[in-house]
Motif scaffolding. Sequence first.
Motif, short mmCIF file in Angstrom:
data_model
loop_
_atom_site.label_atom_id
_atom_site.label_comp_id
_atom_site.label_asym_id
_atom_site.label_seq_id
_atom_site.Cartn_x
_atom_site.Cartn_y
_atom_site.Cartn_z
N ASP A 1 -4.23 -12.94 -34.39
CA ASP A 1 -5.61 -12.51 -34.12
C ASP A 1 -6.38 -13.61 -33.40
N ALA B 1 -9.05 -13.09 -25.10
CA ALA B 1 -10.09 -12.18 -24.62
C ALA B 1 -11.31 -12.95 -24.13
N LEU C 1 -11.49 -10.18 -38.74
CA LEU C 1 -10.26 -10.87 -38.36
C LEU C 1 -9.44 -11.16 -39.61
N GLU D 1 -12.09 -5.89 -26.57
CA GLU D 1 -10.74 -6.06 -26.02
C GLU D 1 -9.80 -6.65 -27.06
N TYR D 2 -10.29 -7.65 -27.78
CA TYR D 2 -9.49 -8.26 -28.86
C TYR D 2 -9.04 -7.21 -29.86
N THR E 1 -9.05 -19.46 -35.75
CA THR E 1 -9.95 -18.81 -34.80
C THR E 1 -10.99 -19.79 -34.26
N ARG F 1 -5.18 -5.81 -30.86
CA ARG F 1 -4.62 -6.18 -32.15
C ARG F 1 -4.51 -5.02 -33.15
N ALA G 1 -5.34 -13.90 -29.84
CA ALA G 1 -5.79 -12.75 -29.05
C ALA G 1 -7.28 -12.83 -28.77
N LEU G 2 -8.06 -13.26 -29.76
CA LEU G 2 -9.50 -13.39 -29.55
C LEU G 2 -9.81 -14.45 -28.49
#
Length: 390
Positions: free
Chosen positions: A311, A318, A290, A333-334, A19, A338, A314-315
């Motif tokens: 994750d 976003a 997360l 949104e994330y 992340t 997910r 996706a983060l």
Amino acid sequence: MSSTDKIVVIGGGIGGMATALAARLSGREVTLLEQASVFTEVGAGLQMAPNATRVLRGLGVLDEVVEAGVRPDHLVFHNAVDGRELTRVRLDAAYEEHFGGPYVVAHRSDLLDILVRAAAAAGVDLRTGCRVEDIVQHPGSVTVRTADGTEFTGGAAVAADGLHSRTRAQFSDDRPIQSGYVAYRGTVPIEEVRGGGNLRDVLVWMGPKLHLVQYPLRSGALYNQVAVFRSPGFDRGAENWGGPQELEQVFAAACEPVRRALPGLGRERWWPMADREPLGCWTKDRLALLGDAAHPMLQYLAQGACQALEDAAALAGALDRHPVGSWPTALEEYAAVRAPLTARVQSTARVWGEMWHVEGVAALLRDEVFRSRATDDLGPAEWLWGRQAA
């Protein structure tokens, strides 16, 4: 860049490090806080299906991960009592083309080391020895305070602090749910492995209240083995359960190739297998969960780290879709993207594990379903490994 344009990541495992790297590659300033004195992973082997390796490619580290790991030839399922092969998945070029990425097995610490180096090279501020004690949200920022009183302020904080996440308490008062199963792990030099088939395959042996998984690591130099069983002590309500004597007792029912793996397993430590119920809300304004902090799952689909990597991607996606500073909107949104999929993975992992461990007539039916599968049929995994799932 002001402090409110930065993101603070809590937890330096695979999910947290990925992340931090993904957010940095998206142009954000990132500080990562790890409570341990060094970045390290517990355990050995890790299976990464294409949904994870596609993410690793996007992070620019896939080639290095493949070099450190192994691209197995097949995923092979057996009956652990009679030893018969039930079905296999060819992990070949056609498989990779279909899913857009390879299937890779690697040592957990090797993957983490690669991510740490990439994050440091990208400019992530990596901090160890930082145990987080408090997270306070303000109208335009969030402050993370560590045990020594140091404060880190950012526009958002993401907690990737694992199954026993302390941050999750801000979202739920739930606790980990013990499955009653326990895992023993071990690695041996590949040259010490006796018998068996292709040592470049991932082997799964399914039996009554037990299973064994085997595959190579570190460019084929090591052989990873994980034995899992339902603890009789747990079922009796014993305070201490899952010990080595139970391992030998339960696996006495297995065939010789499975029993042959037992001496290669460590006896000093074992891992009770637990998960939690899916969580309806992962975000609160500028704070998000997360990885295992958000969706801890049983290991039967080999998706814990894979879902954490998804994750991270996706983060970052976003964040890319929203201007710098729009943290609450990006985090919402994330989570919206997910949460539904990870909830399905969590529930399916439980069902998949139950199917592996059935007895009697149920085991006969399971084996027949596996044997009747066409070897080129990848449809059942499309929802999990396919590109549309990302």
